[in-house]
Design a protein around this motif. Structure first.
Motif, PDB file in Angstrom:
ATOM      1  N   GLU A 314       0.722  -1.170   0.036  1.00 29.39           N
ATOM      2  CA  GLU A 314      -0.083   0.058  -0.012  1.00 29.39           C
ATOM      3  C   GLU A 314       0.832   1.401   0.074  1.00 29.39           C
ATOM      4  O   GLU A 314       0.424   2.369  -0.156  1.00 29.39           O
ATOM      5  CB  GLU A 314      -0.847   0.040   1.124  1.00 29.39           C
ATOM      6  CG  GLU A 314      -1.880  -1.216   1.134  1.00 29.39           C
ATOM      7  CD  GLU A 314      -2.554  -1.221   2.427  1.00 29.39           C
ATOM      8  OE1 GLU A 314      -2.371  -0.573   3.452  1.00 29.39           O
ATOM      9  OE2 GLU A 314      -3.460  -2.113   2.709  1.00 29.39           O
ATOM     10  N   SER A 315       2.269   1.151   0.261  1.00 33.55           N
ATOM     11  CA  SER A 315       3.118   2.254   0.033  1.00 33.55           C
ATOM     12  C   SER A 315       2.755   3.545   1.263  1.00 33.55           C
ATOM     13  O   SER A 315       2.840   4.342   0.552  1.00 33.55           O
ATOM     14  CB  SER A 315       3.346   2.837  -1.125  1.00 33.55           C
ATOM     15  OG  SER A 315       4.431   3.567  -1.286  1.00 33.55           O
ATOM     16  N   VAL A 316       2.142   2.996   2.155  1.00 38.05           N
ATOM     17  CA  VAL A 316       2.032   3.737   3.373  1.00 38.05           C
ATOM     18  C   VAL A 316       3.095   4.052   4.334  1.00 38.05           C
ATOM     19  O   VAL A 316       2.951   4.956   5.292  1.00 38.05           O
ATOM     20  CB  VAL A 316       0.581   3.543   4.190  1.00 38.05           C
ATOM     21  CG1 VAL A 316      -0.554   3.570   2.919  1.00 38.05           C
ATOM     22  CG2 VAL A 316       0.891   2.031   4.565  1.00 38.05           C
ATOM     23  N   HIS A 317       3.891   3.440   4.061  1.00 35.57           N
ATOM     24  CA  HIS A 317       5.102   3.445   5.116  1.00 35.57           C
ATOM     25  C   HIS A 317       6.244   4.497   4.584  1.00 35.57           C
ATOM     26  O   HIS A 317       6.425   4.734   3.479  1.00 35.57           O
ATOM     27  CB  HIS A 317       6.038   2.095   5.395  1.00 35.57           C
ATOM     28  CG  HIS A 317       6.699   1.673   3.961  1.00 35.57           C
ATOM     29  ND1 HIS A 317       5.827   1.628   2.925  1.00 35.57           N
ATOM     30  CD2 HIS A 317       7.898   1.602   3.636  1.00 35.57           C
ATOM     31  CE1 HIS A 317       6.487   0.986   1.920  1.00 35.57           C
ATOM     32  NE2 HIS A 317       7.704   1.084   2.292  1.00 35.57           N
ATOM     33  N   ILE A 318       7.145   5.045   5.593  1.00 38.32           N
ATOM     34  CA  ILE A 318       8.264   6.046   5.362  1.00 38.32           C
ATOM     35  C   ILE A 318       9.543   5.225   5.950  1.00 38.32           C
ATOM     36  O   ILE A 318       9.576   4.876   7.226  1.00 38.32           O
ATOM     37  CB  ILE A 318       8.427   7.092   5.849  1.00 38.32           C
ATOM     38  CG1 ILE A 318       7.037   7.813   5.215  1.00 38.32           C
ATOM     39  CG2 ILE A 318       9.490   8.106   5.888  1.00 38.32           C
ATOM     40  CD1 ILE A 318       6.952   9.195   5.951  1.00 38.32           C
ATOM     41  N   GLY A 319      10.616   4.778   5.119  1.00 39.81           N
ATOM     42  CA  GLY A 319      11.862   4.029   5.879  1.00 39.81           C
ATOM     43  C   GLY A 319      11.451   2.441   5.548  1.00 39.81           C
ATOM     44  O   GLY A 319      10.762   1.996   4.532  1.00 39.81           O
ATOM     45  N   LYS A 320      12.015   1.976   6.508  1.00 43.42           N
ATOM     46  CA  LYS A 320      11.735   0.522   6.575  1.00 43.42           C
ATOM     47  C   LYS A 320      10.783  -0.010   7.341  1.00 43.42           C
ATOM     48  O   LYS A 320      10.225   0.326   8.374  1.00 43.42           O
ATOM     49  CB  LYS A 320      13.182  -0.128   6.944  1.00 43.42           C
ATOM     50  CG  LYS A 320      14.348   0.037   5.902  1.00 43.42           C
ATOM     51  CD  LYS A 320      14.113  -0.543   4.832  1.00 43.42           C
ATOM     52  CE  LYS A 320      14.685  -1.922   4.857  1.00 43.42           C
ATOM     53  NZ  LYS A 320      15.053  -2.734   3.485  1.00 43.42           N
ATOM     54  N   VAL A 321      10.044  -1.176   6.824  1.00 45.91           N
ATOM     55  CA  VAL A 321       9.131  -2.352   7.896  1.00 45.91           C
ATOM     56  C   VAL A 321       9.941  -3.340   8.347  1.00 45.91           C
ATOM     57  O   VAL A 321      10.575  -4.244   7.415  1.00 45.91           O
ATOM     58  CB  VAL A 321       7.821  -2.392   6.989  1.00 45.91           C
ATOM     59  CG1 VAL A 321       7.003  -3.363   7.686  1.00 45.91           C
ATOM     60  CG2 VAL A 321       7.073  -1.461   6.596  1.00 45.91           C
ATOM     61  N   LEU A 322      10.091  -3.545   9.780  1.00 51.72           N
ATOM     62  CA  LEU A 322      10.693  -4.631  10.335  1.00 51.72           C
ATOM     63  C   LEU A 322       9.654  -5.681  10.908  1.00 51.72           C
ATOM     64  O   LEU A 322       8.664  -5.499  10.971  1.00 51.72           O
ATOM     65  CB  LEU A 322      11.710  -4.194  11.184  1.00 51.72           C
ATOM     66  CG  LEU A 322      12.494  -2.939  10.880  1.00 51.72           C
ATOM     67  CD1 LEU A 322      13.643  -2.865  12.182  1.00 51.72           C
ATOM     68  CD2 LEU A 322      13.623  -3.497   9.684  1.00 51.72           C
ATOM     69  N   LEU A 323      10.442  -7.069  10.641  1.00 52.52           N
ATOM     70  CA  LEU A 323       9.951  -8.031  11.142  1.00 52.52           C
ATOM     71  C   LEU A 323      10.763  -8.582  12.573  1.00 52.52           C
ATOM     72  O   LEU A 323      11.918  -8.706  12.066  1.00 52.52           O
ATOM     73  CB  LEU A 323       9.930  -9.258  10.032  1.00 52.52           C
ATOM     74  CG  LEU A 323       8.788  -8.800   8.946  1.00 52.52           C
ATOM     75  CD1 LEU A 323       8.978 -10.060   7.876  1.00 52.52           C
ATOM     76  CD2 LEU A 323       7.463  -8.949   9.326  1.00 52.52           C
ATOM     77  N   VAL A 324       9.967  -8.670  13.391  1.00 53.49           N
ATOM     78  CA  VAL A 324      10.631  -8.908  14.560  1.00 53.49           C
ATOM     79  C   VAL A 324      10.217 -10.528  15.185  1.00 53.49           C
ATOM     80  O   VAL A 324       9.334 -10.840  14.952  1.00 53.49           O
ATOM     81  CB  VAL A 324      10.687  -8.039  15.933  1.00 53.49           C
ATOM     82  CG1 VAL A 324      11.222  -6.726  15.363  1.00 53.49           C
ATOM     83  CG2 VAL A 324       9.133  -7.969  16.129  1.00 53.49           C
ATOM     84  N   THR A 325      11.279 -11.403  15.737  1.00 53.13           N
ATOM     85  CA  THR A 325      11.048 -12.640  16.093  1.00 53.13           C
ATOM     86  C   THR A 325      10.665 -12.597  17.478  1.00 53.13           C
ATOM     87  O   THR A 325       9.810 -13.447  17.958  1.00 53.13           O
ATOM     88  CB  THR A 325      12.346 -13.449  15.775  1.00 53.13           C
ATOM     89  OG1 THR A 325      13.377 -12.830  16.661  1.00 53.13           O
ATOM     90  CG2 THR A 325      12.729 -13.626  14.340  1.00 53.13           C
ATOM     91  N   GLY A 326      11.117 -11.680  18.457  1.00 54.56           N
ATOM     92  CA  GLY A 326      10.777 -11.636  19.944  1.00 54.56           C
ATOM     93  C   GLY A 326       9.409 -11.044  20.235  1.00 54.56           C
ATOM     94  O   GLY A 326       8.697 -10.715  19.334  1.00 54.56           O
TER      95      GLY A 326
END
Length: 326
Positions: A314-326
């Protein structure tokens, strides 16, 4: 361990958090216990069935990660179990553990958190290799970055400013342009309302951009050439606007300009190792000194990677989207 698997190509729902075998490091490799990975558009293409991992790479998506070294493979020196690192991957970042050649591993920079460091390897290696190693951006020159608010764009702005270049960006909203300005962008162009060729000409007294970093491909090819300065360099790193375009060789010739097109994922190990070494030499001091920082929009649990893919699509972000395991 658990990893995001793709049984059948499709939409975000194709991403399934499943139990899979642990990877085992081979000669010259380390196993990283993953703290976070980052979503890149290449991951979306892989999910859709359009971008297979290179031979020998993990089948799981994820082109970068951060975490702690869990196991050293045979022949590895200079690192220890427990070291906090980030790494450039051929795949496998969407997992609790990943194996990576030691030449693609970097220490977590000072002042950057372990999770946030996952936002660095792919974007820094892409920007440094294209803008500086290939296009040779120099102090005082003008860099035009398409998609200035993306992960690549936000890093390109900072690195270009750090070496004394002038930076122009395109983005589709005022909010995104404002964020680019905060990072140092000098020329702000709303591509929905303005013609970037005209705006670059105005801002440079008709000279044009010395280097253009382009993620659009065919859609922007003709206009990019027109926006180039004499002796300008166009670096194509994405094909969001298509793969086939018409090129006016006369215009290119008259400007003595050059076009390069590169990808990072499929490069041979020796090339990736050389890029990572250059990044550690030139960019890591800027990160350690706080002059450059990763831009992170949000963190999402890795098990909900589908939600992260929807955000990026959707390109609604600025910079990076992260996936976290914790």
């Amino acid at each position: 361990m658990h990893a995001i698997t793709i049984d059948e190509p499709g939409g975000p729902e194709a991403l399934v958090w499943a139990e899979v075998p642990d990877p085992v490091p081979g000669e010259g490799e380390v196993l990283i216990e993953v703290a976070a990975s980052a979503v890149n558009r290449a991951d979306l293409l892989q999910r859709q069935g359009f971008y297979d991992p290179p031979p020998g790479a993990s089948p799981y998506p994820g082109l970068e990660c951060s975490g702690r070294i869990g196991v050293l493979g045979p022949g590895v020196s200079g690192w220890a179990v427990g070291d906090e690192v980030c790494a450039l991957l051929g795949g496998g970042g969407y997992a609790e553990k990943v194996v990576v050649p030691v030449g693609q591993v970097l220490p977590v920079p000072k002042g950057v958190g372990l999770v946030q460091a996952a936002a660095l390897p792919e974007v820094v290696c892409t920007v440094w290799s294209n803008v500086f190693m290939v296009a040779h951006l120099r102090p005082g020159e003008t860099l035009l970055v398409h998609g200035g608010s993306s992960g690549i764009g936000t890093m390109a702005i900072q690195l270009a400013k750090a070496v004394g270049a002038k930076v122009a960006v395109t983005a589709g909203t005022r909010q995104k342009l404002d964020r680019c300005a905060e990072l140092g962008a000098d020329i702000l162009i709303n591509y929905r309302e303005q013609d970037f060729v005209e705006e670059i000409a105005k801002a440079t007294d008709g000279a044009g951009a010395d280097v253009i970093l382009d993620n659009m491909g065919a859609k922007y090819l003709d206009r990019n050439v027109r926006a180039l300065a004499v002796n300008g360099r166009l670096a194509v790193i994405g094909l969001q606007g298509g793969v086939k375009g018409e090129l006016n060789l006369g215009a290119l010739l008259s400007k003595r300009a050059a076009i390069s097109a590169t990808s990072l994922r499929a490069r041979p190990l020796a090339e990736k190792t050389a890029i990572v070494a250059a990044v550690r030499e030139h960019v890591w001091p800027l990160l350690d000194g706080g002059h450059v920082r990763p831009v992170v929009d949000r963190e999402i649990p890795m098990s909900d990677a589908a939600a992260a893919h929807r955000v990026v699509e959707e390109s609604v972000h600025i910079g990076k989207v992260l996936l976290v395991t914790g």
